[in-house]
Write a protein that holds these residues in place. Structure first.
Motif, PDB file in Angstrom:
ATOM      1  N   VAL A  47       0.871  -1.167   0.000  1.00  0.00           N
ATOM      2  CA  VAL A  47       0.000   0.000   0.000  1.00  0.00           C
ATOM      3  C   VAL A  47       0.914   1.225   0.000  1.00  0.00           C
ATOM      4  O   VAL A  47       1.905   1.272   0.728  1.00  0.00           O
ATOM      5  CB  VAL A  47      -0.997  -0.019   1.185  1.00  0.00           C
ATOM      6  CG1 VAL A  47      -0.297   0.033   2.525  1.00  0.00           C
ATOM      7  CG2 VAL A  47      -2.007   1.103   1.064  1.00  0.00           C
ATOM      8  N   LEU A  48       0.593   2.194  -0.856  1.00  0.00           N
ATOM      9  CA  LEU A  48       1.400   3.399  -1.013  1.00  0.00           C
ATOM     10  C   LEU A  48       0.696   4.570  -0.340  1.00  0.00           C
ATOM     11  O   LEU A  48      -0.448   4.900  -0.670  1.00  0.00           O
ATOM     12  CB  LEU A  48       1.611   3.699  -2.502  1.00  0.00           C
ATOM     13  CG  LEU A  48       2.450   4.926  -2.836  1.00  0.00           C
ATOM     14  CD1 LEU A  48       3.870   4.782  -2.299  1.00  0.00           C
ATOM     15  CD2 LEU A  48       2.457   5.161  -4.342  1.00  0.00           C
ATOM     16  N   ILE A  49       1.386   5.179   0.608  1.00  0.00           N
ATOM     17  CA  ILE A  49       0.885   6.342   1.334  1.00  0.00           C
ATOM     18  C   ILE A  49       1.748   7.509   0.872  1.00  0.00           C
ATOM     19  O   ILE A  49       2.956   7.517   1.118  1.00  0.00           O
ATOM     20  CB  ILE A  49       1.008   6.121   2.855  1.00  0.00           C
ATOM     21  CG1 ILE A  49       0.335   4.801   3.249  1.00  0.00           C
ATOM     22  CG2 ILE A  49       0.414   7.293   3.618  1.00  0.00           C
ATOM     23  CD1 ILE A  49       0.794   4.266   4.579  1.00  0.00           C
ATOM     24  N   VAL A  59      -1.157   8.929  -7.280  1.00  0.00           N
ATOM     25  CA  VAL A  59      -1.236   7.464  -7.374  1.00  0.00           C
ATOM     26  C   VAL A  59      -1.222   6.782  -6.009  1.00  0.00           C
ATOM     27  O   VAL A  59      -1.251   5.553  -5.931  1.00  0.00           O
ATOM     28  CB  VAL A  59      -0.117   6.883  -8.272  1.00  0.00           C
ATOM     29  CG1 VAL A  59      -0.265   7.376  -9.700  1.00  0.00           C
ATOM     30  CG2 VAL A  59       1.260   7.210  -7.724  1.00  0.00           C
ATOM     31  N   GLY A  60      -1.191   7.564  -4.937  1.00  0.00           N
ATOM     32  CA  GLY A  60      -1.169   6.979  -3.601  1.00  0.00           C
ATOM     33  C   GLY A  60      -2.481   6.298  -3.261  1.00  0.00           C
ATOM     34  O   GLY A  60      -3.553   6.754  -3.661  1.00  0.00           O
ATOM     35  N   ASP A  61      -2.407   5.203  -2.527  1.00  0.00           N
ATOM     36  CA  ASP A  61      -3.609   4.521  -2.049  1.00  0.00           C
ATOM     37  C   ASP A  61      -4.208   5.291  -0.877  1.00  0.00           C
ATOM     38  O   ASP A  61      -5.392   5.165  -0.589  1.00  0.00           O
ATOM     39  CB  ASP A  61      -3.258   3.092  -1.619  1.00  0.00           C
ATOM     40  CG  ASP A  61      -2.688   2.278  -2.767  1.00  0.00           C
ATOM     41  OD1 ASP A  61      -3.297   2.263  -3.856  1.00  0.00           O
ATOM     42  OD2 ASP A  61      -1.612   1.670  -2.580  1.00  0.00           O
ATOM     43  N   ALA A  62      -3.390   6.071  -0.195  1.00  0.00           N
ATOM     44  CA  ALA A  62      -3.796   6.991   0.867  1.00  0.00           C
ATOM     45  C   ALA A  62      -2.855   8.185   0.744  1.00  0.00           C
ATOM     46  O   ALA A  62      -1.727   8.042   0.270  1.00  0.00           O
ATOM     47  CB  ALA A  62      -3.667   6.345   2.238  1.00  0.00           C
ATOM     48  N   ALA A 139      -0.172  -2.323  -8.164  1.00  0.00           N
ATOM     49  CA  ALA A 139       1.000  -2.978  -8.747  1.00  0.00           C
ATOM     50  C   ALA A 139       0.925  -4.498  -8.674  1.00  0.00           C
ATOM     51  O   ALA A 139       1.683  -5.183  -9.332  1.00  0.00           O
ATOM     52  CB  ALA A 139       2.274  -2.501  -8.057  1.00  0.00           C
ATOM     53  N   GLY A 140       0.028  -5.027  -7.862  1.00  0.00           N
ATOM     54  CA  GLY A 140      -0.035  -6.473  -7.692  1.00  0.00           C
ATOM     55  C   GLY A 140       1.041  -6.938  -6.734  1.00  0.00           C
ATOM     56  O   GLY A 140       1.906  -6.177  -6.318  1.00  0.00           O
TER      57      GLY A 140
END
Length: 170
Positions: A47-49, A59-62, A139-140
């Motif tokens: 997960v990208l913060i 493009v961040g997930d949070a 990204a999987g």
């Protein structure tokens, strides 16, 4: 940006957890993300913060506001306001979240990452990456799961011919 990776073999739910940033001295601790609803990370998922004002904000997930000091600080994953599950301190950080010795401070355009296991010593566990490639949920799994090979049949041993003694007249 901050990237959390599930490097285990089982799914992990982030519900009830937070990621917080502590200044180098630990005088200020700021929540950067938290999950009240279920967010399950499968094995290898990340997960990208991201800083909303940064290059990866879109493009961040949070997303969060405010930055992380390049010279030193710490990131902690914990139940909201609770005891740390994991943390990393870098640079000149001397706060309570540094595990062992702080990891090196990354230079401009670089990041730190943990390529292997967790010894609870940030200096041993983390390395500077000069060409970081942040990845999030889209990204999987990394590395990609590979199918488990099925055993192949082994050839049966072939009997070898043995020579029979030839009788000799006496």
């Amino acid at each position: 940006w901050i990237e959390l990776a599930n490097t285990g073999n089982a799914a992990v739910d982030l519900a009830g957890l937070e990621v917080a940033y502590a200044t180098s001295s630990g005088a200020t601790v700021t929540r950067k993300a938290s999950w009240t609803a279920s967010l399950v990370l499968g094995p290898g998922q990340r997960v990208l913060i991201a800083n909303s004002a940064g290059v990866f904000g879109a493009v961040g997930d949070a997303v969060y506001t405010g930055g992380l000091a390049a010279t030193g600080g710490a990131i902690v994953l914990r139940p909201v306001g609770g005891t740390p599950i994991d943390a990393v301190g870098w640079g000149d950080a001397v706060n309570a979240f540094v595990e062992g010795t702080a990891a090196p401070a990354p230079g401009a355009g670089s990041s730190i990452e943990r390529p292997g296991g967790d010894t609870n010593d940030n200096a041993l566990d983390f390395v500077v990456t000069v060409a970081p490639a942040p990845q999030g949920l889209g990204a999987g799994p990394q590395p990609s799961p590979t199918p488990t090979p099925s055993p192949s049949a082994s050839p049966a041993p072939t009997p070898t011919a043995s020579s029979s003694p030839t009788p000799t007249p006496t």
